[in-house]
Design a protein around this motif. Structure first.
Motif, PDB file in Angstrom:
ATOM      1  N   LEU A  76      -2.564  -5.779  -5.695  1.00  0.00           N
ATOM      2  CA  LEU A  76      -3.210  -4.621  -5.020  1.00  0.00           C
ATOM      3  C   LEU A  76      -3.875  -3.500  -5.851  1.00  0.00           C
ATOM      4  CD1 LEU A  76      -2.802  -5.579  -2.175  1.00  0.00           C
ATOM      5  CD2 LEU A  76      -1.683  -3.985  -1.641  1.00  0.00           C
ATOM      6  N   ASP A 123      -5.964  -1.384   8.084  1.00  0.00           N
ATOM      7  CA  ASP A 123      -6.690  -1.638   6.469  1.00  0.00           C
ATOM      8  C   ASP A 123      -5.906  -2.758   5.900  1.00  0.00           C
ATOM      9  OD1 ASP A 123      -9.391   0.035   6.937  1.00  0.00           O
ATOM     10  OD2 ASP A 123      -8.063   1.380   6.071  1.00  0.00           O
ATOM     11  N   ILE A 130      -2.724   6.120   5.144  1.00  0.00           N
ATOM     12  CA  ILE A 130      -3.001   4.884   5.364  1.00  0.00           C
ATOM     13  C   ILE A 130      -3.166   4.524   6.622  1.00  0.00           C
ATOM     14  CG2 ILE A 130      -1.671   2.572   4.818  1.00  0.00           C
ATOM     15  CD1 ILE A 130      -0.322   3.649   1.942  1.00  0.00           C
ATOM     16  N   MET A 151       0.666  -0.680   0.404  1.00  0.00           N
ATOM     17  CA  MET A 151      -0.091   0.203   0.055  1.00  0.00           C
ATOM     18  C   MET A 151       0.756   1.221  -0.243  1.00  0.00           C
ATOM     19  SD  MET A 151      -2.849  -1.360   2.565  1.00  0.00           S
ATOM     20  CE  MET A 151      -3.376   0.186   2.653  1.00  0.00           C
ATOM     21  N   LEU A 201      -7.314  -7.475   1.446  1.00  0.00           N
ATOM     22  CA  LEU A 201      -7.315  -6.468  -0.248  1.00  0.00           C
ATOM     23  C   LEU A 201      -6.288  -7.101  -1.141  1.00  0.00           C
ATOM     24  CD1 LEU A 201      -5.522  -2.914   1.530  1.00  0.00           C
ATOM     25  CD2 LEU A 201      -7.732  -3.220   0.192  1.00  0.00           C
ATOM     26  N   THR A 247      -7.039  -3.513  -6.831  1.00  0.00           N
ATOM     27  CA  THR A 247      -8.568  -3.307  -5.240  1.00  0.00           C
ATOM     28  C   THR A 247      -8.090  -1.806  -5.339  1.00  0.00           C
ATOM     29  OG1 THR A 247      -6.719  -4.716  -3.945  1.00  0.00           O
ATOM     30  CG2 THR A 247      -8.493  -6.056  -4.610  1.00  0.00           C
ATOM     31  N   TYR A 248      -6.525  -1.687  -4.128  1.00  0.00           N
ATOM     32  CA  TYR A 248      -7.086  -0.809  -3.637  1.00  0.00           C
ATOM     33  C   TYR A 248      -6.046   0.265  -5.117  1.00  0.00           C
ATOM     34  CZ  TYR A 248      -3.761   2.156  -0.925  1.00  0.00           C
ATOM     35  OH  TYR A 248      -3.037   3.888   0.760  1.00  0.00           O
ATOM     36  N   SER A 290      -8.886   1.759  -5.836  1.00  0.00           N
ATOM     37  CA  SER A 290      -9.610   2.879  -4.823  1.00  0.00           C
ATOM     38  C   SER A 290      -9.255   3.957  -4.801  1.00  0.00           C
ATOM     39  CB  SER A 290      -9.600   2.000  -3.354  1.00  0.00           C
ATOM     40  OG  SER A 290      -8.594   2.598  -3.414  1.00  0.00           O
TER      41      SER A 290
END
Lengths: 557, 557
Positions: free
Chosen positions: B268, B526, B522, B239, B531, B271-272, B275
Motif C-alpha cells: 500500500l 475504500d 478512513i 490503511m 489499492l 498507492t495509499y 496519496s
C-alpha cells in the motif's frame, strides 16, 4: 519501469578506487599503499560530506590514519560526518577545529570530553547523538552506514587479509557495514608479512587498501587498576556486593564496569568469597575485558569463561597460557569483539555492576557533568533490563519475582529481570556528593540543546544501589516515596542522605529493602586491605606466575 | 602457582583433529573431506555430551550434515546438547528420537513445533530454554559455546575459505564462537572452486573441515507472500497502520514481521501512502529480509536501505540489480547477517510490527498454543522496548512522551520508547478468537514445566493494538482498567470484545486512546484490493522488471 541508476554505490566505489589508482601510480600495489602516499590516498577517495568511521576504539586507535586525515586540505575535504565509537585522540577533535568535519555520532569521549563540550558550545560540532556501543554499530547497518572506514590492525599479508591481534574490538562491525555497502575500507597495519598471518580476522576482499604505519598503533591500557589504590571503604563495599547481592541471587554470569570498586570485588573472590563457600556458585562466566585484577580469581579456579570487548596491554602471555578461560585463536592470542561482547552483556548476563558520578532521588544516574560531554560507552546497553530476553536463570527469576511481587496487570505478569547495580561512595572526589536532588545532566541538556538529559542508567532499570552505608534494593520499593527514602537511606552524610525520613528508612530496613553491613553479618572492622588477594601490581604479576607484564607506567620496580 | 592444565580446549581440538586425520587417511586433504567420509569424520570428532550447533537457520539448512549426524551410532555419540537457532528439518528432532541428543537450546521450531511438544512430553528432550535469536548468539559467547558447529555455505576454495552467498544468516556468529574457543567447525558446501571465491564470508582458518554436499543445501522461501491472498480486511488494517501509526509518528526506520498483514502495508505504500503524501516521510530504512512484497515500494523510490537477516529465494537478481538498497558484496550478492540485523532491529529501528495468535487483557501476546512449542525467533528482541537506546528520533520521542505524560518519579523521567504494534484480526482461522481471557501459554508452561509462560511480546512492551475494528494506543492508558477496556474496545465480536464497558470505551475513543477507521478519516469502503500495488505474484515479477524469479510453488504460469 524506472530507469534510474540503482547501483550508484558500487559505481561510486569503483570511481574512487580508480582515482586512487591514478593518484598513487606505482605507490599502489594490489591493495598495498606506500606509507608516504597516505595523504594522497585519502584525498583521492574521500569526498566532502562523506560519512567516515575513523576507528577510535575503547583501546586500539587508528592513530596514523587519524593524523593523516587531520592533515588533509579543508578546501578539498570538509563537512565530514564522523561516526565512531570513541573519541580518544586529539586528532579526533582536530578534524572539527580544522574545518574537515562538522557532524559527529559517537559513544564515548572520555579524555576529550571537556574539549568536545567546548567545541559544541562554539558551534564547531553538530552532535547527531551519543550512543551505547551496540546501538551505534546497529545504526551502521541502518542509517549511519560509513562510506569510508579507517581502521587499525596488527598485520596484513600480501593479499590484504588482516590480523588484528588481541584487540579486534570494533573492527569487524565497522568493516562489514562499510565493505558490503559500496564503501571504502582503509587499514593501517603495524607490519606486512610475507607468509601466512597468525590468523585472519578480516578477509582481504573486505579491505580496499592497506597502509603500513610508521609506528605501532596506539593502545590504551584502560582496564588496569593498581590494587595498591584500593581503599578499605572499597573493600567493605565489595564485601557487601559479594554477600548481599552476588550470593543472595547466585549470580553466575556478569559484567563489571571499569573501576576500583569492581576491582575490589574481583580481588575479594578468592579470599572473602572463598570463606563464604561461594566458589563455583557465583561469578563463573564473564563478559569482560581481561582485567588484571581478575588474575587471582582465575588462578584460584573461579572463572570458567571470559568473552572480551577488547584486550588489555600486558595480558597477552597470560591469556595465551590460559586459553581455557579466554576466547583465543589458533595462534593463541585473544579474539575480542565488542559487538558480540556487548550483545553478551545485554542478553547473556544476569548482572551489571558499575559506578556513577551522580544519582538523583528517582535513581537516575549519570557520569555527565557540566562542561564535559563524555558519553557512556557500554553502560546503557548492559545497565538496562534486557526485555527481549526469554531464557530463565534462578538469578533472573528471583529479581523478576521481587520486582513484580504484589503488582497487577501487565506490570504483574511474571517475568525475570536483570540485576543492575550502581556501586558508589556517598562522596566522590573533592567531597562532591554522589547523591543529588537534580542531575547536572538536566543543565547539560539545556546548554547543549539535547532532546533528553544524558542519563546513563535510568532509575527504573536500577535494581540495587550500594554505598558504604548499605544496599538499597529498589526491586522491593512499591512507590516513588519508598524509592526516594531507600535512596536517601544509603546516601550517608550527603544533603540527600541527611534529608531522610528516619522512621520510613527504619521501616525499609525492617523490610529488608535497605541492608546495612550489620544486617548482612559484615563487621566493617573486617574490611581491611588484607582481604585483597593482591595488594599491588607486583602481587598481580606474582599471581600470574610472571605471565602478566604490566605496562611501565604501572610499575615501580 | 597452580600447575593444572589451562589449555585443555586447544589440546582437545588438536586431539580431535588428529583422530579425524587418522580415521580419514587419504579422504582428508588439507581441510577438505571426501563426501563419502562424512560419517567417519563426525564419529572421529564428536564425543558424547558435546555441545553441538547444527546450523538450522530461518532459511538455509545444513541438511546434509544433519542427515549425517542423525546416522551416527548412538552407542558412540549420545547426550549431545544441541544449541541452534531453528529446528526446521525432521532430522533436527530425529537426533533426539534416535538417542543421539538429549538437551536443546533454540529459538524457533515452526514446522517442527508439534513434534517437539510431543517429544518433550515424552521426556525425550530436555529443553534448556527458548531464546530470541540474538540472545542465543549471545549465549554462544558466555555459557552455551558450541564445541562442534556444523554449518552450510555455498562454496569453498582450496584453502577452505567459505562463500555463503546471500544466505549468510547465522554462520558468522556460530563460527566465531566455535573457532575461537577450541571448537571444531565443519562446513558443508555446494561446491569447491579451484580459483577465487566470489567473495570470502568466513576465513579458512576459522574452519576445520569442508565437505562437499551431494546436493545444494535446502533453503526455505519463508518471506514470500502471494498478494493474491491478501484480503480486504487486511487492506483496511494496512490503511490504518499507515495513516494511524506510521504517519502519526513519522516512522522512518522499522522492521516488519512475516505475514499477509504486513505484506499489505508494503503493497500500500506506493498507492495509499503516496496519496497521503508520505513518500520520503516514512519507511525509509528497514531491517528486513528481502520481502518480494516490498518490490513496488522500492521501485517507486520509497526505500533507501534494507539490512537483512537472511535472503529470500528468487530475489537474487533483483538484489544484484538494486545494490543501492541492499547490503551486497563486490560480487553483487546479498550479505545478510542475522546477528547484526537483529541488533539493528533492536537498537536502530523505531517500530516493530508483528502479529500474534492470542492476546490477553493485559496486552500479553503469544503464538504458543497447546500441543506446540514453536518459539518466537526475533520477535521478543525487536518487540521489546530497547531501554539501552540513547539516540533520539522524533518518532521515539513522541512515543516516549505519550507514555510518560502525567507520570511521576522514575517512571516519569523523560525517555523515548520504541513503537511495538500487534496487528491482528479479531478472529483467526477456524473462528478462534485472537483475544482471550487467559493465554494458552499458561497451560503450556504448566504442561512443559516451564519457569514462565512462553509470552512472545509482553503487555508492557506493546504500544498499539491494531484490529479491523480500530487502533488501541496503550501508551495513553493510565491504569490496568483503561488498558483492559482499550483492548476490549478493539476486540470486535470476540467474547472479550463483547465484554467491554461501552461507556468507558467511548470515553477512551473521545480521548483518542481508541481510534476507529472513521476517526482516522478512513472509509472502509475504500479498502479494496485495488489499492494493492501488486495483486498477484505475476504483478510482483512485473514490478521487478522480470528480475524477481519466484520459486515454482508460487507460480501458476
Amino acid at each position: 519501469m524506472d530507469h534510474r541508476p540503482w547501483n550508484q554505490r558500487q559505481q561510486d566505489r569503483q570511481a574512487r578506487l580508480a582515482r586512487a589508482a591514478e593518484a598513487l601510480g606505482p605507490r599502489l600495489s594490489g591493495r598495498h599503499v606506500a606509507t608516504g602516499a597516505v595523504t594522497d590516498l585519502l584525498h583521492a577517495v574521500i569526498e566532502p560530506h562523506d560519512r567516515v568511521c575513523l576507528e577510535g576504539n575503547n583501546q586500539k586507535q587508528a592513530d596514523f590514519l587519524a593524523q593523516a586525515l587531520a592533515s588533509l586540505d579543508p578546501e578539498r575535504v570538509h563537512h565530514l560526518h564522523m561516526v565512531q565509537s570513541v573519541l580518544a585522540l586529539p586528532e579526533h577533535l582536530d578534524l572539527f577545529e580544522l574545518g574537515l568535519a562538522s557532524r559527529l555520532d559517537f559513544s564515548f569521549s572520555g579524555p576529550q570530553g571537556a574539549r568536545l563540550a567546548r567545541l559544541v558550545s562554539q558551534g564547531r560540532i553538530e552532535i547527531g547523538a551519543i550512543h551505547t556501543y551496540l546501538e551505534l554499530f546497529s545504526r551502521y547497518f541502518v542509517d549511519l552506514t560509513p562510506k569510508i572506514s579507517l581502521v587499525a590492525a596488527q598485520a596484513a599479508d600480501r593479499h590484504g587479509n588482516l590480523y588484528t591481534g588481541p584487540n579486534t574490538e570494533d573492527t569487524p562491525a565497522i568493516v562489514e557495514a562499510t565493505a558490503f555497502s559500496g564503501g571504502i575500507v582503509i587499514a593501517q597495519v603495524n607490519e606486512v608479512v610475507d607468509g601466512a598471518l597468525p590468523r585472519v580476522d578480516i578477509p582481504a576482499d573486505w579491505v580496499s587498501f592497506v597502509v603500513p604505519a610508521p609506528r605501532p598503533n596506539f593502545i590504551e591500557p584502560l582496564f588496569t587498576r593498581d590494587p595498591a589504590q584500593i581503599s578499605e571503604i572499597q573493600v567493605l563495599m565489595a564485601m557487601m556486593a559479594i554477600k548481599g547481592i552476588y550470593a543472595r541471587y547466585g549470580v553466575q554470569r556478569l559484567n563489571h564496569g571499569i573501576g576500583f570498586d569492581t576491582a575490589a570485588i574481583e580481588l575479594l573472590l578468592p579470599t572473602y568469597g572463598e570463606s563464604l563457600g561461594l566458589k563455583g556458585k557465583i561469578c563463573r562466566h564473564w563478559a569482560l575485558n581481561p582485567h588484571p585484577a581478575l588474575i587471582p580469581a582465575i588462578e584460584a579456579g573461579w572463572v570458567e569463561s571470559i568473552h572480551s570487548f577488547g584486550s588489555e596491554l600486558g595480558m597477552e602471555d597470560y591469556i595465551r597460557a590460559r586459553s581455557d578461560v579466554f576466547f583465543t585463536g589458533p595462534d593463541g592470542s585473544l579474539r575480542s569483539n565488542r559487538a558480540f561482547s556487548q550483545a553478551a552483556g545485554h542478553y547473556a548476563c544476569d548482572l551489571f555492576i558499575g559506578s556513577t558520578l551522580q544519582m538523583d532521588l528517582d535513581g537516575n544516574s549519570s557520569t555527565a557533568t557540566l562542561g564535559r560531554i563524555a558519553g557512556f560507552g557500554g553502560a546503557p546497553n548492559m545497565g538496562a533490563d534486557a526485555r527481549g530476553r526469554r531464557h530463565a536463570s534462578p538469578t533472573w527469576l528471583q529479581a523478576g519475582e521481587e520486582s513484580r511481587r504484589g503488582r497487577h496487570g501487565a506490570a504483574g505478569t511474571p517475568r525475570g529481570q536483570k540485576l543492575v547495580v550502581q556501586m558508589v561512595e556517598t562522596f566522590r572526589e573533592h567531597m562532591q556528593p554522589a547523591f543529588v536532588e537534580r542531575l547536572d545532566a538536566w543543565t547539560l541538556a539545556e546548554q547543549a540543546r539535547m532532546p533528553l538529559p544524558p542519563i546513563m542508567i535510568y532509575g527504573d532499570d536500577v535494581t540495587h544501589i550500594l554505598t558504604e552505608e548499605g544496599i538499597a534494593n529498589l526491586l522491593l520499593c512499591r512507590s516513588d516515596e519508598e524509592r526516594e527514602q531507600a535512596i536517601r537511606g544509603v546516601a550517608g552524610y550527603t544533603p540527600v542522605g541527611l534529608g531522610r525520613d528516619r522512621r520510613l528508612v527504619e521501616n525499609l530496613r525492617d523490610r529488608g529493602v535497605i541492608q546495612r553491613p550489620a544486617d548482612l553479618g559484615i563487621d566493617p572492622r573486617d574490611a581491611t586491605r588484607n582481604l585483597l588477594a593482591a595488594r599491588s601490581m607486583r602481587d598481580l604479576v606474582r599471581a600470574s606466575g610472571g605471565l602478566y607484564r604490566p605496562p611501565q607506567r604501572f610499575r615501580n620496580w
